[in-house]
Motif scaffolding. Structure first.
Motif, PDB file in Angstrom:
ATOM      1  N   MET A  30     -12.701   7.027  -2.936  1.00 33.03           N
ATOM      2  CA  MET A  30     -12.418   8.188  -4.104  1.00 33.03           C
ATOM      3  C   MET A  30     -13.143   7.867  -5.238  1.00 33.03           C
ATOM      4  O   MET A  30     -13.752   8.925  -5.836  1.00 33.03           O
ATOM      5  N   LEU A  31     -13.595   6.763  -5.915  1.00 31.19           N
ATOM      6  CA  LEU A  31     -14.247   6.265  -7.000  1.00 31.19           C
ATOM      7  C   LEU A  31     -15.728   6.643  -6.592  1.00 31.19           C
ATOM      8  O   LEU A  31     -16.359   7.311  -7.527  1.00 31.19           O
ATOM      9  N   TYR A  32     -16.171   6.433  -5.491  1.00 30.84           N
ATOM     10  CA  TYR A  32     -17.476   6.850  -5.246  1.00 30.84           C
ATOM     11  C   TYR A  32     -17.613   8.254  -5.122  1.00 30.84           C
ATOM     12  O   TYR A  32     -18.909   9.063  -5.646  1.00 30.84           O
ATOM     13  N   VAL A  33     -16.794   8.948  -4.609  1.00 29.44           N
ATOM     14  CA  VAL A  33     -16.801  10.616  -4.679  1.00 29.44           C
ATOM     15  C   VAL A  33     -16.720  10.870  -6.085  1.00 29.44           C
ATOM     16  O   VAL A  33     -17.628  11.835  -6.418  1.00 29.44           O
ATOM     17  N   LEU A  34     -15.830  10.702  -6.970  1.00 23.37           N
ATOM     18  CA  LEU A  34     -15.848  10.945  -8.201  1.00 23.37           C
ATOM     19  C   LEU A  34     -17.222  10.702  -9.091  1.00 23.37           C
ATOM     20  O   LEU A  34     -17.795  11.407  -9.981  1.00 23.37           O
ATOM     21  N   SER A  35     -17.824   9.446  -8.666  1.00 27.19           N
ATOM     22  CA  SER A  35     -18.897   8.977  -9.336  1.00 27.19           C
ATOM     23  C   SER A  35     -20.217   9.831  -8.991  1.00 27.19           C
ATOM     24  O   SER A  35     -21.121  10.304  -9.602  1.00 27.19           O
ATOM     25  N   TYR A  36     -20.138  10.196  -7.752  1.00 25.71           N
ATOM     26  CA  TYR A  36     -21.421  11.155  -6.934  1.00 25.71           C
ATOM     27  C   TYR A  36     -21.225  12.275  -7.791  1.00 25.71           C
ATOM     28  O   TYR A  36     -22.253  13.071  -7.511  1.00 25.71           O
ATOM     29  N   SER A  37     -20.200  12.887  -8.146  1.00 24.64           N
ATOM     30  CA  SER A  37     -19.839  14.037  -8.337  1.00 24.64           C
ATOM     31  C   SER A  37     -20.344  14.586  -9.630  1.00 24.64           C
ATOM     32  O   SER A  37     -20.801  15.659 -10.161  1.00 24.64           O
ATOM     33  N   ILE A  38     -20.611  13.406 -10.582  1.00 21.62           N
ATOM     34  CA  ILE A  38     -21.148  13.519 -11.842  1.00 21.62           C
ATOM     35  C   ILE A  38     -22.577  12.733 -12.019  1.00 21.62           C
ATOM     36  O   ILE A  38     -22.787  12.526 -13.196  1.00 21.62           O
ATOM     37  N   MET A  39     -23.036  12.438 -11.002  1.00 27.48           N
ATOM     38  CA  MET A  39     -24.426  11.857 -10.784  1.00 27.48           C
ATOM     39  C   MET A  39     -25.507  12.616 -10.646  1.00 27.48           C
ATOM     40  O   MET A  39     -25.243  13.442  -9.869  1.00 27.48           O
ATOM     41  N   ASN A  40     -26.299  12.474 -11.456  1.00 24.77           N
ATOM     42  CA  ASN A  40     -27.801  13.304 -11.222  1.00 24.77           C
ATOM     43  C   ASN A  40     -28.209  12.960  -9.638  1.00 24.77           C
ATOM     44  O   ASN A  40     -28.333  11.756  -9.420  1.00 24.77           O
ATOM     45  N   TYR A  41     -28.906  13.847  -8.992  1.00 24.10           N
ATOM     46  CA  TYR A  41     -29.122  13.635  -7.616  1.00 24.10           C
ATOM     47  C   TYR A  41     -30.192  12.778  -7.418  1.00 24.10           C
ATOM     48  O   TYR A  41     -30.283  11.974  -6.338  1.00 24.10           O
ATOM     49  N   SER A  42     -31.397  12.935  -8.381  1.00 24.61           N
ATOM     50  CA  SER A  42     -32.207  11.857  -8.174  1.00 24.61           C
ATOM     51  C   SER A  42     -31.948  10.369  -8.557  1.00 24.61           C
ATOM     52  O   SER A  42     -32.544   9.720  -7.788  1.00 24.61           O
ATOM     53  N   ASP A  43     -31.086  10.213  -9.446  1.00 24.33           N
ATOM     54  CA  ASP A  43     -30.389   8.944  -9.563  1.00 24.33           C
ATOM     55  C   ASP A  43     -29.667   8.546  -8.262  1.00 24.33           C
ATOM     56  O   ASP A  43     -29.698   7.319  -7.952  1.00 24.33           O
ATOM     57  N   TYR A  44     -28.988   9.478  -7.501  1.00 23.91           N
ATOM     58  CA  TYR A  44     -28.218   9.096  -6.246  1.00 23.91           C
ATOM     59  C   TYR A  44     -29.254   8.641  -5.176  1.00 23.91           C
ATOM     60  O   TYR A  44     -29.279   7.672  -4.698  1.00 23.91           O
ATOM     61  N   LEU A  45     -30.482   9.403  -5.104  1.00 24.17           N
ATOM     62  CA  LEU A  45     -31.302   8.944  -4.167  1.00 24.17           C
ATOM     63  C   LEU A  45     -32.384   7.629  -4.527  1.00 24.17           C
ATOM     64  O   LEU A  45     -32.551   7.074  -3.496  1.00 24.17           O
ATOM     65  N   SER A 257     -31.680  20.939  -5.136  1.00 27.84           N
ATOM     66  CA  SER A 257     -31.741  19.590  -6.038  1.00 27.84           C
ATOM     67  C   SER A 257     -30.413  18.656  -5.701  1.00 27.84           C
ATOM     68  O   SER A 257     -30.727  17.452  -6.044  1.00 27.84           O
ATOM     69  N   GLN A 258     -29.320  19.305  -5.594  1.00 25.21           N
ATOM     70  CA  GLN A 258     -28.208  18.497  -5.657  1.00 25.21           C
ATOM     71  C   GLN A 258     -27.196  18.860  -4.478  1.00 25.21           C
ATOM     72  O   GLN A 258     -26.188  19.277  -4.999  1.00 25.21           O
ATOM     73  N   PRO A 259     -27.463  19.055  -3.147  1.00 26.08           N
ATOM     74  CA  PRO A 259     -26.615  19.578  -2.225  1.00 26.08           C
ATOM     75  C   PRO A 259     -25.394  18.416  -2.033  1.00 26.08           C
ATOM     76  O   PRO A 259     -24.434  18.911  -1.998  1.00 26.08           O
ATOM     77  N   PHE A 260     -25.866  17.296  -2.039  1.00 27.63           N
ATOM     78  CA  PHE A 260     -24.827  16.226  -1.938  1.00 27.63           C
ATOM     79  C   PHE A 260     -23.752  16.125  -3.138  1.00 27.63           C
ATOM     80  O   PHE A 260     -22.580  15.949  -2.803  1.00 27.63           O
ATOM     81  N   THR A 261     -24.385  16.245  -4.338  1.00 29.65           N
ATOM     82  CA  THR A 261     -23.393  16.007  -5.299  1.00 29.65           C
ATOM     83  C   THR A 261     -22.456  17.556  -5.537  1.00 29.65           C
ATOM     84  O   THR A 261     -21.384  17.281  -5.934  1.00 29.65           O
ATOM     85  N   LEU A 262     -22.835  18.307  -5.133  1.00 30.68           N
ATOM     86  CA  LEU A 262     -22.009  19.677  -5.039  1.00 30.68           C
ATOM     87  C   LEU A 262     -20.895  19.504  -4.102  1.00 30.68           C
ATOM     88  O   LEU A 262     -19.832  19.809  -4.368  1.00 30.68           O
ATOM     89  N   LYS A 263     -21.103  18.786  -2.838  1.00 27.24           N
ATOM     90  CA  LYS A 263     -20.376  18.682  -1.882  1.00 27.24           C
ATOM     91  C   LYS A 263     -19.115  17.464  -2.458  1.00 27.24           C
ATOM     92  O   LYS A 263     -17.893  17.608  -2.283  1.00 27.24           O
ATOM     93  N   MET A 264     -19.635  16.732  -3.203  1.00 30.22           N
ATOM     94  CA  MET A 264     -18.710  15.615  -3.991  1.00 30.22           C
ATOM     95  C   MET A 264     -17.708  16.340  -5.117  1.00 30.22           C
ATOM     96  O   MET A 264     -16.414  15.808  -5.038  1.00 30.22           O
ATOM     97  N   ALA A 265     -18.217  17.306  -5.655  1.00 33.11           N
ATOM     98  CA  ALA A 265     -17.684  18.128  -6.525  1.00 33.11           C
ATOM     99  C   ALA A 265     -16.298  19.056  -6.167  1.00 33.11           C
ATOM    100  O   ALA A 265     -15.530  19.002  -6.433  1.00 33.11           O
TER     101      ALA A 265
END
Length: 296
Positions: A30-45, A257-265
């Motif tokens: 759950m913490l990872y999901v919340l973190s990824y939802s507010i993380m820049n996609y380039s930082d995630y990559l 640019s951020q398909p994954f962070t959109l899913k987390m949000a």
């Protein structure tokens, strides 16, 4: 004494360690999901396992909230959850209490038909035709009524009333002049609140996550529940959900640019209401799950 204390300490340490690891395995995703939802996609990559983002980026939430159907989907989901849960509890109470009476005429026949439906279902086509025949196709009632009551929950409610509510209380109320409705709502209902709270949680989660019924019975996009809206957004990437061309351009530029962070949000937005409500009903949930099993 020393060996016994050491054994108790060892067992306690192992138990707490196992519980801590299990709790961490539940909380960490759950913490990872919340973190990824507010993380820049380039930082995630750059670092997919980073838990704390270097910089906050709420673009996924802005993108999500720009959908007009998102707000209508939220309203429809809240509506069917509240109305469906209240109606489920009312029907459970009104159905379970009479069926606990051994002297009810036709009780065994009614129970046989009820239990039969738990093992044998008509299937999708008869259910679809029934919804059309009732005239509730393409309405919110098509999302509420078909799954309003569960036979399994009905049987559990009957068992709870039989094992928890003393017959002497009903007899005393009847001697004092109360009729069956007074007994139901003034005696049975207060004593059944733990069980009803448990079924309320089950029902609310089921209605909140309702998806398949909407794909069958709802064709009007304005009546789509939240889960169908998010499916359209995340899975199918349907750009037609946006209203203006400016919003369309924004979606096309940000979706790549951020398909994954959109899913987390979307996961955060859909699960947050249930996570907020559950702690207030947890004590009723635990009590309702235990009372019927402790008594004979």
């Amino acid at each position: 004494m020393g060996k016994r204390q050491f054994d108790d300490w060892l067992v306690g340490g192992i138990s707490y360690t196992v519980i801590a690891l299990f709790s961490l395995s539940c909380v960490l995703p759950m913490l990872y999901v919340l973190s990824y939802s507010i993380m820049n996609y380039s930082d995630y990559l750059a670092n997919p396992f980073r838990l704390i983002p270097r910089r906050l980026d709420f673009a996924a939430y802005r993108q999500l909230f720009h959908f007009d159907l998102f707000y209508s989907g939220y309203k429809i989901t809240v509506l069917i959850t509240v109305v469906g849960t209240l109606l489920t509890l009312l029907l459970l109470l009104l159905s379970a209490y009479p069926l606990t009476k051994p002297g009810l005429k036709g009780r065994n026949v009614i129970l046989s038909f009820v239990v039969f439906t738990m093992f044998f279902n008509g299937g999708l086509v008869p259910n679809y035709l029934l919804v059309k025949w009732l005239g509730i196709y393409d309405s919110v009632w098509a999302l509420i009524l078909p799954g309003c009551i569960s036979v399994f929950n009905l049987l559990l409610m009957m068992t709870f009333i039989r094992t928890t509510v003393p017959a002497a209380l009903e007899e005393a109320a009847i001697i004092d002049g109360a009729n069956e409705l007074h007994v139901l709502f003034r005696v049975i209902l207060p004593l059944s609140l733990p069980a009803l709270a448990t079924f309320a949680i089950f029902s609310a989660v089921g209605y909140w996550n309702s998806y398949f019924a909407a794909t069958l019975y709802i064709s009007d996009r304005a009546l789509w529940p939240l889960q169908v809206v998010l499916r359209e957004l995340v899975v199918e990437n349907n750009m037609g959900m946006l209203g203006s061309s400016a919003q369309l351009q924004m979606m096309m530029s940000e979706a790549r640019s951020q398909p994954f962070t959109l899913k987390m949000a979307t996961i955060v937005v859909t699960t947050l209401p249930i996570l907020v409500v559950y702690p207030f009903l947890q004590r009723f949930f635990v009590k309702g799950m235990l009372l019927g099993s402790v008594k004979g």
